[in-house]
Design a protein around this motif. Structure first.
Motif, mmCIF file in Angstrom:
data_model
loop_
_atom_site.group_PDB
_atom_site.id
_atom_site.type_symbol
_atom_site.label_atom_id
_atom_site.label_comp_id
_atom_site.label_asym_id
_atom_site.label_seq_id
_atom_site.Cartn_x
_atom_site.Cartn_y
_atom_site.Cartn_z
ATOM 1 N N MET A 1 0.817 -1.203 0.000
ATOM 2 C CA MET A 1 0.000 0.000 0.000
ATOM 3 C C MET A 1 0.855 1.258 0.000
ATOM 4 O O MET A 1 0.438 2.288 -0.504
ATOM 5 C CB MET A 1 -0.931 -0.040 1.213
ATOM 6 C CG MET A 1 -1.980 1.008 1.181
ATOM 7 S SD MET A 1 -3.034 0.775 -0.249
ATOM 8 C CE MET A 1 -4.214 2.004 0.006
ATOM 9 N N ASP A 2 2.056 1.168 0.570
ATOM 10 C CA ASP A 2 2.942 2.326 0.580
ATOM 11 C C ASP A 2 3.337 2.739 -0.829
ATOM 12 O O ASP A 2 3.475 3.917 -1.117
ATOM 13 C CB ASP A 2 4.206 2.019 1.394
ATOM 14 C CG ASP A 2 3.898 1.871 2.872
ATOM 15 O OD1 ASP A 2 2.924 2.490 3.332
ATOM 16 O OD2 ASP A 2 4.629 1.134 3.562
ATOM 17 N N LYS A 3 3.502 1.745 -1.695
ATOM 18 C CA LYS A 3 3.893 2.040 -3.073
ATOM 19 C C LYS A 3 2.788 2.817 -3.789
ATOM 20 O O LYS A 3 3.068 3.768 -4.511
ATOM 21 C CB LYS A 3 4.190 0.721 -3.803
ATOM 22 C CG LYS A 3 4.807 0.916 -5.140
ATOM 23 C CD LYS A 3 5.281 -0.341 -5.846
ATOM 24 C CE LYS A 3 4.859 -1.647 -5.296
ATOM 25 N NZ LYS A 3 5.263 -2.783 -6.120
ATOM 26 N N VAL A 4 1.544 2.448 -3.559
ATOM 27 C CA VAL A 4 0.415 3.144 -4.178
ATOM 28 C C VAL A 4 0.317 4.573 -3.641
ATOM 29 O O VAL A 4 0.130 5.518 -4.403
ATOM 30 C CB VAL A 4 -0.905 2.374 -3.959
ATOM 31 C CG1 VAL A 4 -2.099 3.188 -4.401
ATOM 32 C CG2 VAL A 4 -0.876 1.047 -4.675
ATOM 33 N N ALA A 5 0.475 4.735 -2.325
ATOM 34 C CA ALA A 5 0.383 6.067 -1.729
ATOM 35 C C ALA A 5 1.505 6.971 -2.234
ATOM 36 O O ALA A 5 1.266 8.141 -2.563
ATOM 37 C CB ALA A 5 0.421 5.965 -0.207
ATOM 38 N N LEU A 6 2.713 6.442 -2.307
ATOM 39 C CA LEU A 6 3.842 7.236 -2.793
ATOM 40 C C LEU A 6 3.659 7.609 -4.264
ATOM 41 O O LEU A 6 3.889 8.754 -4.659
ATOM 42 C CB LEU A 6 5.147 6.460 -2.601
ATOM 43 C CG LEU A 6 6.420 7.201 -2.962
ATOM 44 C CD1 LEU A 6 6.589 8.434 -2.090
ATOM 45 C CD2 LEU A 6 7.623 6.283 -2.799
ATOM 46 N N THR A 7 3.208 6.641 -5.064
ATOM 47 C CA THR A 7 2.955 6.915 -6.486
ATOM 48 C C THR A 7 1.842 7.937 -6.655
ATOM 49 O O THR A 7 1.952 8.862 -7.456
ATOM 50 C CB THR A 7 2.612 5.613 -7.230
ATOM 51 O OG1 THR A 7 3.664 4.681 -7.037
ATOM 52 C CG2 THR A 7 2.396 5.863 -8.703
ATOM 53 N N ALA A 8 0.759 7.780 -5.886
ATOM 54 C CA ALA A 8 -0.356 8.726 -5.974
ATOM 55 C C ALA A 8 0.094 10.127 -5.568
ATOM 56 O O ALA A 8 -0.288 11.113 -6.214
ATOM 57 C CB ALA A 8 -1.516 8.261 -5.098
ATOM 58 N N ALA A 9 0.917 10.233 -4.533
ATOM 59 C CA ALA A 9 1.399 11.552 -4.107
ATOM 60 C C ALA A 9 2.266 12.187 -5.189
ATOM 61 O O ALA A 9 2.129 13.379 -5.487
ATOM 62 C CB ALA A 9 2.184 11.422 -2.803
ATOM 63 N N GLY A 10 3.137 11.401 -5.791
ATOM 64 C CA GLY A 10 3.973 11.926 -6.875
ATOM 65 C C GLY A 10 3.155 12.358 -8.071
ATOM 66 O O GLY A 10 3.383 13.434 -8.648
ATOM 67 N N LEU A 11 2.186 11.531 -8.443
ATOM 68 C CA LEU A 11 1.324 11.877 -9.579
ATOM 69 C C LEU A 11 0.469 13.105 -9.267
ATOM 70 O O LEU A 11 0.198 13.922 -10.149
ATOM 71 C CB LEU A 11 0.440 10.690 -9.955
ATOM 72 C CG LEU A 11 1.140 9.530 -10.634
ATOM 73 C CD1 LEU A 11 0.187 8.353 -10.793
ATOM 74 C CD2 LEU A 11 1.702 9.936 -11.984
ATOM 75 N N TYR A 12 0.052 13.242 -8.017
ATOM 76 C CA TYR A 12 -0.757 14.399 -7.618
ATOM 77 C C TYR A 12 0.039 15.691 -7.788
ATOM 78 O O TYR A 12 -0.472 16.679 -8.318
ATOM 79 C CB TYR A 12 -1.229 14.223 -6.174
ATOM 80 C CG TYR A 12 -2.248 15.224 -5.730
ATOM 81 C CD1 TYR A 12 -3.445 15.391 -6.414
ATOM 82 C CD2 TYR A 12 -2.046 16.008 -4.603
ATOM 83 C CE1 TYR A 12 -4.402 16.308 -6.006
ATOM 84 C CE2 TYR A 12 -2.988 16.921 -4.183
ATOM 85 C CZ TYR A 12 -4.160 17.067 -4.883
ATOM 86 O OH TYR A 12 -5.103 17.977 -4.482
ATOM 87 N N VAL A 13 1.289 15.670 -7.360
ATOM 88 C CA VAL A 13 2.138 16.854 -7.535
ATOM 89 C C VAL A 13 2.305 17.159 -9.024
ATOM 90 O O VAL A 13 2.192 18.310 -9.450
ATOM 91 C CB VAL A 13 3.510 16.641 -6.855
ATOM 92 C CG1 VAL A 13 4.495 17.733 -7.245
ATOM 93 C CG2 VAL A 13 3.341 16.583 -5.344
ATOM 94 N N ILE A 14 2.527 16.119 -9.815
ATOM 95 C CA ILE A 14 2.708 16.314 -11.253
ATOM 96 C C ILE A 14 1.458 16.915 -11.891
ATOM 97 O O ILE A 14 1.535 17.870 -12.663
ATOM 98 C CB ILE A 14 3.078 14.976 -11.937
ATOM 99 C CG1 ILE A 14 4.503 14.578 -11.537
ATOM 100 C CG2 ILE A 14 2.943 15.069 -13.446
ATOM 101 C CD1 ILE A 14 4.871 13.159 -11.921
ATOM 102 N N VAL A 15 0.291 16.371 -11.561
ATOM 103 C CA VAL A 15 -0.939 16.865 -12.197
ATOM 104 C C VAL A 15 -1.260 18.283 -11.728
ATOM 105 O O VAL A 15 -1.753 19.099 -12.515
ATOM 106 C CB VAL A 15 -2.126 15.902 -11.981
ATOM 107 C CG1 VAL A 15 -2.708 15.995 -10.593
ATOM 108 C CG2 VAL A 15 -3.211 16.146 -13.020
ATOM 109 N N LEU A 16 -0.965 18.601 -10.474
ATOM 110 C CA LEU A 16 -1.205 19.970 -10.014
ATOM 111 C C LEU A 16 -0.316 20.958 -10.762
ATOM 112 O O LEU A 16 -0.782 22.022 -11.182
ATOM 113 C CB LEU A 16 -0.969 20.087 -8.508
ATOM 114 C CG LEU A 16 -1.973 19.402 -7.598
ATOM 115 C CD1 LEU A 16 -1.585 19.605 -6.136
ATOM 116 C CD2 LEU A 16 -3.389 19.877 -7.847
#
Length: 160
Positions: A1-16
């Motif tokens: 689950m940590d991998k999904v959270a880290l990936t989602a956080a990185g993608l969130y920064v990118i999309v913002l």
């Protein structure tokens, strides 16, 4: 689950950054157009009505645009060029971007892991799938070019 959270956080920064940047480019393009020879067209009653509608109702469109492919850039650019107020735009950006990041983090990671396992366990099958995918992409490109090439003579005939 940590991998999904880290990936989602990185993608969130990118999309913002990407969507916010697209909004800013649209805002700046609009500012330039308002000082150019297009200023008369931009100040027409129809344009002002459309601008008010986007300023008022555009936030849901921006938020939902993140669930589409190819429309989100246009929606963010138009929101900027139509001067959507930041208090309406930013919540749409944050909500839509979060949905986009979560979808791509979960589905995207699942697809990458599946492909990794496929190549590790059955390399020949993985290579065959990759070759088939490349053939499909090449076929689509060739098909679109032929359609575009056949449409050009018709457009030239209409201009004459």
């Amino acid at each position: 689950m940590d991998k999904v959270a880290l990936t989602a956080a990185g993608l969130y920064v990118i999309v913002l950054l990407r969507a916010g940047g697209t909004f800013a480019v649209g805002w700046l393009a609009s500012a330039g157009a308002r000082r150019s020879r297009f200023a008369e067209r931009i100040s027409s009653a129809k344009f002002r009505r459309a601008e008010r509608a986007i300023q008022r109702w555009g936030a849901p469109v921006v938020a939902v645009s993140f669930l589409t492919v190819g429309f989100q850039t246009a929606a963010n650019f138009l929101a900027g060029s139509m001067r959507m107020p930041l208090p309406r735009y930013l919540p749409a950006l944050f909500v839509g971007g979060a949905g986009w990041a979560l979808i791509y983090a979960t589905v995207g990671l699942g697809a990458v892991e599946m492909l990794g396992r496929l190549f590790a366990e059955r390399t020949v099958l993985g290579l065959a799938a990759l070759a088939a995918l490349l053939l499909v992409v090449c076929g689509v490109v060739v098909y679109r070019r032929r359609i575009a090439a056949s449409a050009q003579p018709d457009a030239a005939a209409e201009e004459s």
